[in-house]
Design a protein around this motif. Structure first.
Motif, PDB file in Angstrom:
ATOM      1  N   LEU A   1       0.806  -1.221   0.000  1.00  0.00           N
ATOM      2  CA  LEU A   1       0.000   0.000   0.000  1.00  0.00           C
ATOM      3  C   LEU A   1       0.835   1.267   0.000  1.00  0.00           C
ATOM      4  O   LEU A   1       0.296   2.365  -0.126  1.00  0.00           O
ATOM      5  CB  LEU A   1      -0.945   0.000   1.205  1.00  0.00           C
ATOM      6  N   GLY A   2       2.156   1.140   0.153  1.00  0.00           N
ATOM      7  CA  GLY A   2       3.012   2.314   0.108  1.00  0.00           C
ATOM      8  C   GLY A   2       3.083   3.101   1.401  1.00  0.00           C
ATOM      9  O   GLY A   2       3.436   4.293   1.385  1.00  0.00           O
ATOM     10  N   PHE A   3       2.767   2.463   2.533  1.00  0.00           N
ATOM     11  CA  PHE A   3       2.969   3.148   3.808  1.00  0.00           C
ATOM     12  C   PHE A   3       4.465   3.382   4.001  1.00  0.00           C
ATOM     13  O   PHE A   3       5.288   2.531   3.681  1.00  0.00           O
ATOM     14  CB  PHE A   3       2.413   2.318   4.968  1.00  0.00           C
ATOM     15  N   ARG A   4       4.803   4.540   4.521  1.00  0.00           N
ATOM     16  CA  ARG A   4       6.183   4.948   4.722  1.00  0.00           C
ATOM     17  C   ARG A   4       6.718   4.372   6.037  1.00  0.00           C
ATOM     18  O   ARG A   4       6.097   4.510   7.074  1.00  0.00           O
ATOM     19  CB  ARG A   4       6.229   6.475   4.749  1.00  0.00           C
TER      20      ARG A   4
ATOM     21  N   GLY B   1      -6.404   9.123  -3.207  1.00  0.00           N
ATOM     22  CA  GLY B   1      -6.984   8.099  -2.333  1.00  0.00           C
ATOM     23  C   GLY B   1      -6.178   6.813  -2.404  1.00  0.00           C
ATOM     24  O   GLY B   1      -5.590   6.471  -3.446  1.00  0.00           O
ATOM     25  N   LEU B   2      -6.154   6.088  -1.290  1.00  0.00           N
ATOM     26  CA  LEU B   2      -5.341   4.878  -1.229  1.00  0.00           C
ATOM     27  C   LEU B   2      -5.963   3.735  -2.019  1.00  0.00           C
ATOM     28  O   LEU B   2      -5.250   2.933  -2.618  1.00  0.00           O
ATOM     29  CB  LEU B   2      -5.118   4.469   0.227  1.00  0.00           C
ATOM     30  N   VAL B   3      -7.292   3.649  -2.046  1.00  0.00           N
ATOM     31  CA  VAL B   3      -7.929   2.584  -2.833  1.00  0.00           C
ATOM     32  C   VAL B   3      -7.569   2.744  -4.301  1.00  0.00           C
ATOM     33  O   VAL B   3      -7.188   1.775  -4.972  1.00  0.00           O
ATOM     34  CB  VAL B   3      -9.455   2.577  -2.635  1.00  0.00           C
ATOM     35  N   ALA B   4      -7.661   3.968  -4.814  1.00  0.00           N
ATOM     36  CA  ALA B   4      -7.337   4.210  -6.225  1.00  0.00           C
ATOM     37  C   ALA B   4      -5.886   3.843  -6.513  1.00  0.00           C
ATOM     38  O   ALA B   4      -5.583   3.223  -7.544  1.00  0.00           O
ATOM     39  CB  ALA B   4      -7.605   5.670  -6.580  1.00  0.00           C
ATOM     40  N   ARG B   5      -4.980   4.209  -5.607  1.00  0.00           N
ATOM     41  CA  ARG B   5      -3.564   3.881  -5.819  1.00  0.00           C
ATOM     42  C   ARG B   5      -3.332   2.373  -5.765  1.00  0.00           C
ATOM     43  O   ARG B   5      -2.571   1.823  -6.570  1.00  0.00           O
ATOM     44  CB  ARG B   5      -2.696   4.595  -4.775  1.00  0.00           C
ATOM     45  N   TRP B   6      -3.994   1.685  -4.832  1.00  0.00           N
ATOM     46  CA  TRP B   6      -3.864   0.230  -4.695  1.00  0.00           C
ATOM     47  C   TRP B   6      -4.403  -0.476  -5.939  1.00  0.00           C
ATOM     48  O   TRP B   6      -3.771  -1.397  -6.472  1.00  0.00           O
ATOM     49  CB  TRP B   6      -4.585  -0.209  -3.424  1.00  0.00           C
TER      50      TRP B   6
END
Length: 199
Positions: free
Chosen positions: A150-153, A184-189
């Motif tokens: 998900l790209g969490f840092r 939004g995270l859903v769109a990126r995922w």
């Protein structure tokens, strides 16, 4: 309870927990003891009950107090796990932590990252939060993969941070702030999944 606190993405959805979820969650916890125990929070001075009726009452009280947003994760309408936005801090911080578990038989299908993405978007778009954190034991490879996908840092090590499985355990901290994911995270995922399927 706020019925609008439901989000879905294809067959995966999250919704606020209900008292009537106790039976299915109790069954899942009992059937997944070996799978979940190494990652479950414990109390340093007492044993932890897995009586879900009591647990859900506590979660719903924390929700009413504004400290937590407890959800169930669903796949095609079936309860497959639990996710909470907890430790909600308002004021100048506007931050919270996400914690989750999924039944072993449903793991590895992309349900957990999708549910975490749904919860993160909900936290930013509806709950007025600015920052979401997820803390994971370094040994929990599956959960580390979730935040990496998900790209969490990665923010660093927190020594002896949470009492897990009977002792104080080190955790890695990961976070996102709203400005890092304007789409939004859903769109990126979903975009990342699409791109990986094209390669």
């Amino acid at each position: 309870m706020d019925p609008t606190l439901t989000h879905d993405c294809g067959p995966v959805s999250i919704r606020l927990i209900r008292q009537r979820d106790a039976r299915v969650l109790q069954r899942e916890l009992e059937q997944n003891r070996q799978w979940l125990q190494p990652w479950e929070a414990t109390l340093p001075t007492a044993s932890v009950s897995i009586d879900m009726r009591v647990g859900i009452r506590r979660l719903l009280q924390q929700y009413r107090d504004g400290n937590s947003y407890p959800f169930v994760m669903l796949y095609n309408g079936e309860v497959v796990g639990q996710l909470s936005i907890w430790g909600v801090m308002r004021g100048s911080l506007c931050s919270a932590t996400i914690g989750y578990w999924i039944s072993e038989r449903w793991a590895g299908r992309g349900i957990t990252p999708t549910a975490v993405a749904l919860a993160t978007d909900l936290a930013f778009s509806q709950l007025g939060l600015h920052r979401i954190e997820i803390c994971i034991r370094p040994e929990n490879v599956a959960s580390v993969r979730v935040v990496q996908k998900l790209g969490f840092r990665y923010e660093g090590l927190r020594p002896s941070y949470i009492h897990i499985d009977g002792d104080w355990r080190d955790h890695w901290a990961f976070a996102l702030v709203e400005g890092e994911i304007p789409e939004g995270l859903v769109a990126r995922w979903l975009r990342a999944q699409h791109e990986s399927s094209d390669t």
